[in-house]
Design a protein around this motif. Structure first.
Motif, PDB file in Angstrom:
ATOM      1  N   LEU A 170       0.871  -1.211  -0.076  1.00  0.00           N
ATOM      2  CA  LEU A 170       0.085  -0.055   0.010  1.00  0.00           C
ATOM      3  C   LEU A 170       0.980   1.228  -0.112  1.00  0.00           C
ATOM      4  CD1 LEU A 170      -3.020   0.619  -0.096  1.00  0.00           C
ATOM      5  CD2 LEU A 170      -2.839   0.588   2.453  1.00  0.00           C
ATOM      6  N   ALA A 192      -6.448  -4.204  -2.288  1.00  0.00           N
ATOM      7  CA  ALA A 192      -7.397  -3.611  -3.175  1.00  0.00           C
ATOM      8  C   ALA A 192      -7.921  -4.657  -4.118  1.00  0.00           C
ATOM      9  CB  ALA A 192      -6.619  -2.652  -4.107  1.00  0.00           C
ATOM     10  N   ALA A 236      -8.988   0.933  -3.226  1.00  0.00           N
ATOM     11  CA  ALA A 236      -8.719   1.125  -2.111  1.00  0.00           C
ATOM     12  C   ALA A 236      -8.650  -0.392  -0.978  1.00  0.00           C
ATOM     13  CB  ALA A 236      -9.698   2.024  -1.474  1.00  0.00           C
ATOM     14  N   GLN A 237      -7.839  -0.055   0.114  1.00  0.00           N
ATOM     15  CA  GLN A 237      -7.724  -1.024   0.892  1.00  0.00           C
ATOM     16  C   GLN A 237      -9.079  -1.465   1.428  1.00  0.00           C
ATOM     17  OE1 GLN A 237      -5.229  -0.299   4.520  1.00  0.00           O
ATOM     18  NE2 GLN A 237      -6.742  -1.273   5.886  1.00  0.00           N
ATOM     19  N   GLN A 238      -9.293  -2.891   1.788  1.00  0.00           N
ATOM     20  CA  GLN A 238     -10.691  -3.383   1.907  1.00  0.00           C
ATOM     21  C   GLN A 238     -10.679  -3.416   3.642  1.00  0.00           C
ATOM     22  OE1 GLN A 238     -12.901  -4.402  -0.864  1.00  0.00           O
ATOM     23  NE2 GLN A 238     -11.457  -2.860  -1.225  1.00  0.00           N
TER      24      GLN A 238
END
Length: 261
Positions: free
Chosen positions: A7, A153, A159-161
């Protein structure tokens, strides 16, 4: 150029190097791929050893005090109290999540940004009551269909989950992965494994770096890979590239012993 699946690398484009962690991928400005693409939600307790690390990477609980992750997720070997590991849940916002602070990082001594992509995060306090993930110690499980999971993602550039996603990906031979239509010789055949579909659509992505690739062995799940790099996420002819755990198993076990794990 290797495109790490951290990330942090995504953030590098928006933040100057002076404000970033000394992660080599971020420093180089490499675009990074974060989460599982084409996956489905994992069930609570399905993969209890999955770990989310606060620097934007994944990992697997190797022992009650050690998390196995990728070398490119950390800056160096040494004391480090800045990393928080979250585990025991599929929902990162769950009130039942378990968190532990780090007290030391061990990065593979041969790591220079090209291969040797594994590291340990040592936890300040052991995690009890949570299953660990054994590593492959031979090549017996290095082919077939693998499972990947992570909070990265679910699409390239996404985006991060919040919830843990999982997917299955098939083994891709070294010869195929290094062909001109795929990575053109960039893969280190002796120490990396490729996995994914020729058509794309299913893959790990940014934020999944350091997480495990695993499959069923004789006595349950066995870790065969560590999420390392790839060109984008789930692109056709661009499978994910993973650190081949069996190749490094002796070094990993030796390091774990030296760290008290």
């Amino acid at each position: 150029m290797r495109r790490w699946r951290t990330l942090l690398a995504i953030l590098a484009a928006a933040v100057t190097a002076a404000t970033m962690s000394p992660n080599p991928a971020a420093a180089a400005g490499d675009p990074v791929t974060p989460y599982v693409v084409g996956g489905t939600r994992a069930a609570l307790g399905e993969f209890p050893w999955m770990v989310r690390l606060s620097m934007g990477c994944g990992g697997a609980l190797y022992s009650p005090t050690l998390v196995l992750t990728a070398a490119h997720c950390v800056s160096r070997t040494g004391a480090n109290t800045s990393i928080t590991a979250t585990l025991g849940v599929v929902d990162l916002q769950s009130s039942s999540r378990v968190t532990r602070k780090s007290n030391y990082v061990y990065r593979a001594p041969g790591y220079n940004g090209n291969g040797d992509d594994w590291a340990f995060i040592r936890l300040a306090n052991p995690v009890t009551g949570v299953a660990t993930l054994p590593i492959a110690t031979s090549t017996a499980y290095d082919t077939g269909t693998f499972t990947v999971a992570g909070w990265g993602a679910n699409r390239e550039g996404g985006a991060q989950q919040r919830y843990l996603l999982k997917a299955n990906v098939p083994f891709v031979s070294d010869a195929t992965c290094n062909s001109s239509s795929m990575y053109g010789g960039q893969v280190i055949a002796a120490e990396e494994i490729c996995a994914g579909y020729t058509a794309g659509g299913v893959d790990t992505c940014q934020g999944d770096s350091g997480g495990p690739m695993f499959r069923q062995g004789a006595s349950g799940w066995v870790q065969v890979g560590i999420v390392s790099w790839g060109d984008g996420c789930a692109r056709p002819n661009k499978p994910g590239v993973y650190t081949q755990v069996s190749y490094f198993s002796s070094a990993i076990r030796s390091a774990a012993t030296s760290l008290g794990g």
